[in-house]
Design a protein around this motif. Structure first.
Motif, mmCIF file in Angstrom:
data_model
loop_
_atom_site.group_PDB
_atom_site.id
_atom_site.type_symbol
_atom_site.label_atom_id
_atom_site.label_comp_id
_atom_site.label_asym_id
_atom_site.label_seq_id
_atom_site.Cartn_x
_atom_site.Cartn_y
_atom_site.Cartn_z
ATOM 1 N N ASN A 419 15.002 6.212 -5.256
ATOM 2 C CA ASN A 419 15.197 4.753 -4.621
ATOM 3 C C ASN A 419 14.369 4.488 -3.292
ATOM 4 O OD1 ASN A 419 17.280 6.527 -3.456
ATOM 5 N ND2 ASN A 419 17.736 4.724 -2.380
ATOM 6 N N ASN A 420 14.136 5.678 -2.552
ATOM 7 C CA ASN A 420 13.347 5.365 -1.400
ATOM 8 C C ASN A 420 11.994 6.039 -1.389
ATOM 9 O OD1 ASN A 420 14.608 7.934 -1.391
ATOM 10 N ND2 ASN A 420 14.932 8.029 0.830
ATOM 11 N N TYR A 421 11.367 6.291 -2.515
ATOM 12 C CA TYR A 421 10.214 6.780 -2.694
ATOM 13 C C TYR A 421 9.442 5.972 -3.941
ATOM 14 C CZ TYR A 421 10.586 10.106 1.124
ATOM 15 O OH TYR A 421 10.650 10.734 2.199
ATOM 16 N N HIS A 422 8.666 5.128 -3.808
ATOM 17 C CA HIS A 422 8.203 4.500 -4.995
ATOM 18 C C HIS A 422 6.946 3.513 -4.452
ATOM 19 C CE1 HIS A 422 10.737 0.757 -3.999
ATOM 20 N NE2 HIS A 422 11.422 1.693 -3.555
ATOM 21 N N TYR A 423 5.951 3.611 -5.477
ATOM 22 C CA TYR A 423 4.942 2.452 -5.347
ATOM 23 C C TYR A 423 4.882 1.505 -6.062
ATOM 24 C CZ TYR A 423 2.947 7.001 -3.225
ATOM 25 O OH TYR A 423 2.667 7.893 -2.308
ATOM 26 N N ASP A 424 4.764 0.171 -5.788
ATOM 27 C CA ASP A 424 5.042 -0.919 -6.570
ATOM 28 C C ASP A 424 3.753 -2.038 -6.435
ATOM 29 O OD1 ASP A 424 7.639 0.080 -6.269
ATOM 30 O OD2 ASP A 424 8.252 -1.032 -4.933
ATOM 31 N N LEU A 425 3.417 -2.656 -7.648
ATOM 32 C CA LEU A 425 2.589 -3.384 -7.793
ATOM 33 C C LEU A 425 3.273 -4.581 -8.528
ATOM 34 C CD1 LEU A 425 -0.655 -4.428 -7.622
ATOM 35 C CD2 LEU A 425 -0.912 -3.116 -9.813
ATOM 36 N N PHE A 426 3.197 -5.891 -7.999
ATOM 37 C CA PHE A 426 4.003 -7.028 -8.441
ATOM 38 C C PHE A 426 3.550 -8.257 -8.078
ATOM 39 C CE2 PHE A 426 5.904 -5.449 -4.381
ATOM 40 C CZ PHE A 426 6.272 -6.743 -3.952
ATOM 41 N N LEU A 427 4.062 -9.284 -8.977
ATOM 42 C CA LEU A 427 3.703 -10.700 -8.477
ATOM 43 C C LEU A 427 4.884 -11.202 -7.987
ATOM 44 C CD1 LEU A 427 2.158 -11.886 -12.128
ATOM 45 C CD2 LEU A 427 1.064 -11.540 -10.026
ATOM 46 N N GLN A 428 4.610 -12.096 -6.889
ATOM 47 C CA GLN A 428 5.467 -12.558 -6.126
ATOM 48 C C GLN A 428 4.865 -14.325 -5.720
ATOM 49 O OE1 GLN A 428 6.425 -10.926 -2.366
ATOM 50 N NE2 GLN A 428 8.705 -11.573 -2.508
ATOM 51 N N LYS A 429 5.857 -15.156 -5.583
ATOM 52 C CA LYS A 429 5.340 -16.500 -5.425
ATOM 53 C C LYS A 429 5.732 -16.911 -3.721
ATOM 54 C CE LYS A 429 7.489 -20.174 -7.076
ATOM 55 N NZ LYS A 429 8.072 -21.081 -5.874
ATOM 56 N N ASN A 431 5.256 -20.444 -1.291
ATOM 57 C CA ASN A 431 4.437 -21.749 -0.917
ATOM 58 C C ASN A 431 3.822 -22.136 -2.260
ATOM 59 O OD1 ASN A 431 5.728 -22.000 1.768
ATOM 60 N ND2 ASN A 431 3.838 -20.640 2.405
ATOM 61 N N ASN A 432 4.372 -21.828 -3.178
ATOM 62 C CA ASN A 432 3.693 -22.386 -4.406
ATOM 63 C C ASN A 432 2.307 -21.653 -4.919
ATOM 64 O OD1 ASN A 432 5.708 -24.475 -5.241
ATOM 65 N ND2 ASN A 432 4.550 -25.712 -3.753
ATOM 66 N N GLN A 433 2.249 -20.451 -4.258
ATOM 67 C CA GLN A 433 1.135 -19.818 -4.523
ATOM 68 C C GLN A 433 1.459 -18.328 -4.996
ATOM 69 O OE1 GLN A 433 -2.834 -19.921 -4.214
ATOM 70 N NE2 GLN A 433 -2.343 -17.977 -5.400
ATOM 71 N N GLN A 434 0.720 -17.908 -6.233
ATOM 72 C CA GLN A 434 1.206 -16.571 -6.490
ATOM 73 C C GLN A 434 0.308 -15.345 -6.078
ATOM 74 O OE1 GLN A 434 1.169 -16.001 -10.973
ATOM 75 N NE2 GLN A 434 3.407 -15.882 -10.784
ATOM 76 N N TYR A 435 1.200 -14.455 -5.584
ATOM 77 C CA TYR A 435 0.266 -13.467 -5.058
ATOM 78 C C TYR A 435 0.551 -12.205 -5.775
ATOM 79 C CZ TYR A 435 -0.190 -16.097 -1.116
ATOM 80 O OH TYR A 435 -0.556 -17.284 -0.020
ATOM 81 N N LEU A 436 -0.583 -11.160 -6.003
ATOM 82 C CA LEU A 436 -0.260 -9.900 -6.371
ATOM 83 C C LEU A 436 -0.330 -9.124 -5.207
ATOM 84 C CD1 LEU A 436 -0.258 -7.914 -8.774
ATOM 85 C CD2 LEU A 436 -2.681 -7.756 -8.591
ATOM 86 N N VAL A 437 1.008 -8.299 -5.027
ATOM 87 C CA VAL A 437 1.294 -7.387 -3.911
ATOM 88 C C VAL A 437 1.390 -6.025 -4.114
ATOM 89 C CG1 VAL A 437 3.001 -6.977 -2.165
ATOM 90 C CG2 VAL A 437 2.620 -9.348 -3.052
ATOM 91 N N LEU A 438 0.681 -4.977 -3.476
ATOM 92 C CA LEU A 438 0.828 -3.653 -3.565
ATOM 93 C C LEU A 438 1.674 -3.102 -2.391
ATOM 94 C CD1 LEU A 438 0.088 -1.049 -5.005
ATOM 95 C CD2 LEU A 438 -2.015 -0.833 -3.712
ATOM 96 N N GLU A 439 2.749 -2.472 -2.655
ATOM 97 C CA GLU A 439 3.815 -2.203 -1.773
ATOM 98 C C GLU A 439 4.199 -0.712 -1.971
ATOM 99 O OE1 GLU A 439 6.552 -5.201 0.111
ATOM 100 O OE2 GLU A 439 7.940 -4.123 -0.944
#
Length: 534
Positions: A419-429, A431-439
């Motif tokens: 749970n406290n060790y992971h790499y995530d590539l995800f979509l998130q909205k 202000n009506n703009q969609q972003y691809l986020v690497l966290e």
């Protein structure tokens, strides 16, 4: 002419074993997070199980004809009635199982670990190892890594590494049980305290040539791991340790196969003996980035004791005669989500909420809906489904269609250690703009590496793995032209860094990040492919 005939006879005598048997194999025989293997046989069929901790379904069942090539055929624990995981945190849950077969019935015995003060040993049964398996039958004996042994008179014995509580001295304890009910029929008696190393566990009893052999693991489940053995003429002891303990260890080995321990012996149908055991393979920073894996070594009996691979050391390349090799057909690397159920390689974290997963919402897609919990939560019903990473070099990719209705809703692909060790590539909205986020989540640190504006519609997400790093990339609107975002060190996904006992998964997830999602995320396909080195 006589000389030629003699040479021919000698030549065929020397090569005959290699014509009738396989020759050589590579360890691990089951790569990736498959620790604590246990094995049994029925005629010339072999079955193997391993630990699964907080992942569901629990305890995969593998089948083999040659001990080297393995194919998963099911799970032992597939229902919430078998696996009540509400209070299970990372690296708790299902500890080391033992698999045995007696009079037409398979038995799998294991530990459900919630905490030091809340745990239970139980077994389930089946007539078909692929399942279904029964509801649990509990045994009121403490400790972990339980095992079962049937003696010639029909009595059944239960072994673990505690008697009545975790405050007991660490040793191997035994009781006689009623196999129909799990009731203990005798005093719980200490059998052996081990050869002198720490953390004795993983007991298995075998009977051979008038002796009862008690095999255990010692030293802890990483670099000091080892297999030790003792014997007695009486099932209750006293047990004498083997003069050349440990019979298997990698403490003084420079081979890539390290941390060898937690073994189980099997006599093959041809009379040869073998041991399955767990190992690790360190890479960057001396960290095993694939978790604890299942390997195999030959065993000979000399002077009443087992000798493992002649030297007591296992290697990655095993140049030894084997059973005739019978590989299984190669499986497709592509999952198109057009079946009624996910394949056996897929797992959830704890018990899944069925209504958050669907293969029917959209034909040929896997649909996920996020709960309020995130990948960083140690408890809760996380919307996640993934498969083990089994190779140092691999690629994992998927195509995602996701139109979040609120800024808190996310969906994507991840590398998950805990749970406290992971790499995530995800979509998130936002202000009506969609972003691809690497966290990245590394311990107490959360770092947002990239935030890229993207168009709506489908997006391909890809993770490329090497021994030392993972590379994240994406492609938009059906294109196959992937754009690299960043690379990150793989060692932080090793249990040597993250702690615990599990290995890394690559998974698909969705989250409402504090609130239940209303939007579905649709994954059109998923592809996992080995790329070079195992």
């Amino acid at each position: 002419m006589k000389n030629i005939t003699l040479i021919t006879i000698v030549f065929f005598a020397l090569i005959f074993p290699y014509l009738t048997f396989g020759q050589g194999y590579k360890n691990p025989v089951i790569p990736g997070f498959y620790p604590d293997p246990s094995i049994c046989k029925v005629s010339d069929d072999y079955y193997l199980v391993s630990s699964t901790f907080e992942y569901f379904p629990g305890v995969p069942v593998f089948h083999s004809k040659d001990l080297i090539n393995w194919n998963q055929i099911g799970h032992c624990l597939t229902r919430k009635s078998q696996l009540p995981f509400e209070k299970v945190t990372p690296s708790q849950g299902i500890y080391a199982p033992t698999l045995r077969y007696h009079n037409g019935v398979f038995y799998m015995v294991t530990t459900l670990m919630i905490s030091r003060n809340e745990n239970a040993n139980f077994y389930v049964t089946a007539t078909n190892p692929a399942g279904p398996w029964s509801d649990p039958i509990y045994v009121d004996q403490s400790g972990i890594d339980p095992s079962l042994f049937w003696d010639d008179d029909g009595k059944v014995y239960f072994q673990s590494n505690r008697a009545t509580s975790f405050d007991d001295a660490r040793a191997i304890y035994q009781s006689e049980i009623d196999i129909k009910t799990g009731e203990i029929l005798s005093e719980i008696k200490m059998l052996w305290t081990g050869s002198g190393a720490q953390y004795i566990e993983a007991p298995h009893v075998y009977k051979k040539d008038g002796y009862y052999y008690l095999m255990t693991a010692e030293g802890g489940t990483f670099y000091n791991h080892q297999v030790t053995i003792a014997r007695s003429k009486n099932i209750w002891g006293p047990y004498e340790g083997c003069p050349h303990n440990p019979i298997l260890t990698a403490r003084n080995s420079y081979d890539v196969i390290q941390g060898t321990g937690h073994g189980d012996l099997i006599e093959a149908h041809d009379g040869s003996w073998w041991m399955v055991f767990l190992c690790i393979r360190p890479t960057v920073g001396n960290c095993p980035v694939l978790g604890r894996e299942t390997s195999l070594v030959p065993v000979e009996w000399k002077n009443g004791w087992p000798v493992v691979n002649e030297t007591g050391v296992a290697t990655a390349q095993m140049d030894v005669p084997t059973l005739p090799l019978k590989p299984f057909p190669e499986k497709s690397t592509l999952t198109e989500f057009d079946e009624k159920e996910l394949g056996l390689e897929w797992n959830y974290i704890r018990n899944p909420v069925a209504s958050n997963y669907s293969l029917d919402n959209k034909q040929g897609s896997l649909a996920l809906k996020g709960e309020k919990w995130t990948l960083s939560d140690a408890l809760g019903e996380i919307t996640f489904v993934g498969r083990r990473i089994q190779h140092w070099s691999f690629s994992a990719e998927t195509e995602l269609v996701f139109a979040p209705k609120a800024d808190n809703e996310t969906a994507g692909i991840c590398i998950m250690s805990r749970n406290n060790y992971h790499y995530d590539l995800f979509l998130q909205k936002r202000n009506n703009q969609q972003y691809l986020v690497l966290e990245y989540r590394i311990g107490s640190i959360t770092h947002r590496e990239a935030e890229i504006p993207v168009e709506g519609g489908s997006i391909k997400l890809k993770i490329g793995g090497k021994k030392t790093f993972y590379e994240f990339s994406y492609a938009e609107n059906g294109s196959s032209n992937y754009h690299t975002i960043a690379s990150v060190d793989s060692r932080f996904m090793s249990a040597d860094v993250s702690g615990g006992y599990t290995g890394p998964y690559v998974g698909l997830f969705a989250s409402g990040n504090g609130e239940k999602s209303t939007a579905w995320a649709y994954y059109d396909w998923f592809k996992y492919q080995e790329k070079g080195e195992l």
